[in-house]
Design an enzyme around this catalytic site. Structure first.
Site, mmCIF file in Angstrom:
data_model
loop_
_atom_site.group_PDB
_atom_site.id
_atom_site.type_symbol
_atom_site.label_atom_id
_atom_site.label_comp_id
_atom_site.label_asym_id
_atom_site.label_seq_id
_atom_site.Cartn_x
_atom_site.Cartn_y
_atom_site.Cartn_z
ATOM 1 N N CYS A 77 -16.295 45.161 112.786
ATOM 2 C CA CYS A 77 -17.651 44.997 112.462
ATOM 3 C C CYS A 77 -18.606 45.659 113.600
ATOM 4 C CB CYS A 77 -17.951 43.954 112.046
ATOM 5 S SG CYS A 77 -19.643 43.649 111.082
ATOM 6 N N HIS A 176 -14.257 42.735 107.632
ATOM 7 C CA HIS A 176 -13.787 41.536 108.428
ATOM 8 C C HIS A 176 -12.382 41.231 108.035
ATOM 9 C CE1 HIS A 176 -17.449 40.483 110.554
ATOM 10 N NE2 HIS A 176 -17.989 41.150 109.501
ATOM 11 N N GLU A 178 -10.475 39.175 109.157
ATOM 12 C CA GLU A 178 -10.137 37.763 109.387
ATOM 13 C C GLU A 178 -10.662 37.250 108.205
ATOM 14 O OE1 GLU A 178 -14.359 38.361 110.838
ATOM 15 O OE2 GLU A 178 -12.471 39.518 110.901
#
Length: 194
Positions: A77, A176, A178
């Protein structure tokens, strides 16, 4: 394996840490140049504003440290945007590792920032092994890297742009991983197995 997450004043570190733990990896969160240089893998996440983040990196000499890294590095990001040359967000000179500008999304009547799931395509390189074309990943961003020779994944939101970039040992994703479910886990696993 020694994994380091670079600590600086641009949050989102905890969710990356938890994602790695779910995959069975421990990581150290640090801004210590010696520990960062010694790591096998370095993750450079970030959510926030480019000029504030760059000021922090410069003040703590982390800009020089990051530029000097030879091991695999993953920018996420804001981390991806800071690896580039320049951001239109407050006219910020960034790290310049990837020779790309970061541009503001045009105002075309769609919501900025883009928040939510979007598909990625044109997947190339080792971090996208076993990731199907048009997989959905989670984005939150108001700025983007244009398509270029460094693009290893593309997405579209008002314009076609780079969802991921690579320059030598530096990999960078705008989304992202994650927060992107099994697709994100596969991308993180691929990176950690480089």
């Amino acid at each position: 394996m020694n994994i380091v997450i670079i600590k600086y004043n641009a949050g989102n570190i905890r969710s990356v840490l938890f994602a790695l733990e779910r995959l069975g990896y421990n990581a150290e969160v640090t801004d210590d140049p010696a520990l960062i240089r010694k790591a096998d893998k370095v993750i450079f996440p970030g959510v926030g504003e480019a000029s504030t983040a760059m000021n922090y990196l410069q003040k703590h000499d982390l800009d020089h440290v990051i530029r000097s890294l030879k091991q695999p590095v993953l920018g996420i990001c804001l981390g991806m945007q800071l690896l580039c040359r320049f951001s239109e967000e407050n006219q910020t000179n960034c790290l310049g590792i990837i020779d790309q500008p970061i541009k503001r999304f045009p105002s075309l009547g769609m919501k900025i920032p883009q928040i939510g799931w979007n598909d990625i395509y044109g997947l190339k390189g080792p971090i996208f092994q076993q990731v199907p074309e048009h997989s959905y990943v989670y984005f939150v961003h108001g700025f983007y890297a244009p398509l270029s020779e460094y693009t290893i994944a593309s997405a579209n939101y008002m314009v076609s742009y780079s969802a991921a970039l690579q320059q030598d040992n530096f990999f960078a994703v705008q989304f992202h991983p994650e927060k992107s479910g099994v697709v994100g886990e596969q991308i993180l696993t691929n990176f950690l197995q480089l």
